[in-house]
Enzyme design. Structure first.
Site, PDB file in Angstrom:
ATOM      1  N   CYS A  34       0.726  -1.217  -0.059  1.00  0.00           N
ATOM      2  CA  CYS A  34       0.122   0.055   0.002  1.00  0.00           C
ATOM      3  C   CYS A  34       0.920   1.421  -0.039  1.00  0.00           C
ATOM      4  O   CYS A  34       2.019   1.259   0.186  1.00  0.00           O
ATOM      5  CB  CYS A  34      -0.859  -0.094   1.120  1.00  0.00           C
ATOM      6  SG  CYS A  34      -1.946  -1.294   1.233  1.00  0.00           S
ATOM      7  N   ASP A 437      19.039  37.719 -12.761  1.00  0.00           N
ATOM      8  CA  ASP A 437      17.913  37.882 -13.588  1.00  0.00           C
ATOM      9  C   ASP A 437      17.047  38.877 -13.007  1.00  0.00           C
ATOM     10  O   ASP A 437      17.152  39.333 -11.934  1.00  0.00           O
ATOM     11  CB  ASP A 437      16.925  36.472 -13.272  1.00  0.00           C
ATOM     12  CG  ASP A 437      15.593  36.815 -13.691  1.00  0.00           C
ATOM     13  OD1 ASP A 437      15.414  36.744 -14.997  1.00  0.00           O
ATOM     14  OD2 ASP A 437      14.572  37.387 -12.979  1.00  0.00           O
TER      15      ASP A 437
END
Length: 494
Positions: A34, A437
């Site tokens: 599971c 940037d």
């Protein structure tokens, strides 16, 4: 993590979905495995075994739980963020390399012997490359069984199985059901009959997820003909091994709805893998946000909209070309340059459901660029294409990240911004940082952080190893279309 039994057991007792994909819980008394968040009764400690992957649990003889469907859990964040050979191998297997070239082909591309690669994967994943590929084939088969009207013979070969018998045996072993039973139960559960044509799947992720910057960035930088936005759905063409494809991606509360139109169904697993990579869906946002929120400057914006992902790419060479085209110009201008290339030499595609017209040109088609651009940028693009064509530069799913960055650094015209963009969006480096940037510098200044690249890089040490995610939070402070979703200024047929 599977070495820490107590921690894993606490996770399954709390049914914490954050751990889905990190490890698998197998129960010896039932023979079932599971995901950690399975709603079933928590098994006794003495009946539990923990495995690092579904492939390892399957190899140990366990079958998938029908209730929590562990095969559909998010992938492990480790394979996206890491740059070592095991992570590279896992990304390449997800992209279908074993199905196309076999284990010897995978090992050769990684520069290892088959025996060495087998040993490395067994040590970390708990299963060798064949078992990992088998688990992927089983999941692909389940998707095709439950979402299409294909015959089981077509499903078997489209999933990568060598024979119908191998397909039937694997499906029964993994899901404890025959292929026909899986299709019958899916029809009863969903109340629908699979239709021919498009394949619809759900792409799970770990919560939270902030779609604004993720889909907003893809929309704002979309190249007309290759990408488009229709309503709240992002669409783009895909260049795949056996033909072209089109993907539609729509964010929902607990998954991303993915609709695929493929020329060849053998490309399904690779198309899903690339869609997940594009959206950074295997990230662990809780770990990222906890680290970044320790910085007082970032804490308010992390708390305001947690779960930001890094918008990546569907193809590494394409992103690199687009990064070069975008050097020192606006987002809109970069889109215009790319659109001209697409119109001139892109490969046409048919899109009955929208306005997509082309695949982005392959590197070999770009050797003679038929679009006017500054001479310096043309030289930079030519150097990139020569490196890709000559095999000196690999930007594929299993590339050596450090080698790729080293090669890029030696190419003319490749400065920190271009290399950082490629590292962040094409190579998936979670610590890539573009200090120079303009948007990052403006955000830093507004937040009281150093605004010069050198000082900001030094200040960013506290954000490691998640600086690529810090960039997303910094960008979020500006009023830019990359932060708006659904897109308001770039719509269909942009």
């Amino acid at each position: 993590m599977t070495e820490d039994f107590d921690r894993c057991y606490r996770a399954i007792r709390s049914r914490d979905p954050r751990f889905d994909g990190w490890f698998i819980t197998a129960v010896t008394s039932t023979g079932i495995y599971c995901r950690p968040s399975c709603p079933a009764m928590t098994p006794k400690r003495e009946n539990v075994r923990f495995y690092p992957s579904a492939a390892a649990a399957q190899q140990a003889g366990f079958r998938a739980c029908k209730r929590c469907r562990p095969d559909a859990a998010p992938g492990s964040p480790e394979w996206d963020g890491r740059a070592d050979v095991v992570a590279r191998a896992m990304r390449m297997i997800a992209d279908g390399v074993v199905d196309r070239d076999g284990v010897p082909g995978l090992a050769a591309q990684l520069g290892y012997s088959v025996r060495q690669l087998q040993r490395l994967l067994l040590a970390e994943v708990g299963a060798g490359p064949i078992a990992v590929a088998r688990a992927q084939r089983a999941q692909t088969a389940r998707v095709l069984i439950e979402t299409t009207a294909l015959s089981m013979t077509d499903v078997a070969f489209a999933s990568g199985f060598a024979s119908i018998r191998q397909f039937n045996d694997t499906v029964r072993a993994v899901f404890a059901s025959s292929p026909t039973d899986l299709r019958r139960r899916a029809a009863a559960r969903d109340g629908t009959t699979p239709a021919p044509g498009a394949i619809a799947v759900r792409l799970p992720f770990r919560r939270p997820l902030c779609p604004d910057n993720l889909f907003g960035h893809l929309a704002a930088t979309a190249v007309p003909g290759v990408e488009e936005v229709r309503g709240a759905t992002y669409r783009r063409t895909l260049r795949l091994t056996h033909g072209a494809g089109i993907v539609e991606l729509t964010p929902a509360a607990d998954h991303v709805a993915c609709r695929l139109m493929l020329a060849d169904l053998r490309d399904l697993a690779a198309a899903i893998s690339r869609s997940r990579w594009l959206l950074d869906l295997d990230a662990d946002p809780v770990a990222v946000d906890e680290q970044l929120a320790t910085d007082p400057a970032l804490a308010p914006i992390v708390r305001a909209a947690p779960g930001r992902r890094v918008p990546r790419c569907a193809d590494g060479p394409e992103l690199a070309v687009r990064a070069v085209l975008g050097q020192q110009i606006s987002t809109a201008a970069a889109r215009t340059y790319a659109a001209r290339l697409v119109t001139a030499i892109g490969e046409p595609v048919e899109d009955r459901g929208g306005g997509l017209t082309h695949l982005f040109p392959a590197p070999e088609a770009l050797r003679e660029v038929p679009v006017a651009m500054p001479a310096s940028r043309r030289r930079t693009l030519a150097a990139l294409l020569d490196a890709l064509a000559g095999g000196r530069l690999d930007l594929g799913p299993g590339c050596d990240r450090e080698a790729a960055l080293d090669t890029l650094g030696r190419l003319p015209g490749f400065g920190p911004w271009t290399i950082g963009t490629i590292a962040m969006r094409a190579l998936g480096d979670p610590d890539a940082f573009v200090a120079g940037d303009l948007g990052v510098r403006r955000a830093a200044e507004a937040l009281g952080l150093p605004a010069t690249p050198g000082a900001l890089t030094a200040r960013s040490a506290a954000w490691r190893p998640w600086r690529a995610y810090a960039v997303q939070y910094l960008w979020s402070t500006g009023d830019h279309e990359i932060n708006r979703w659904p897109a308001t200024s770039i719509q269909e047929a942009a």
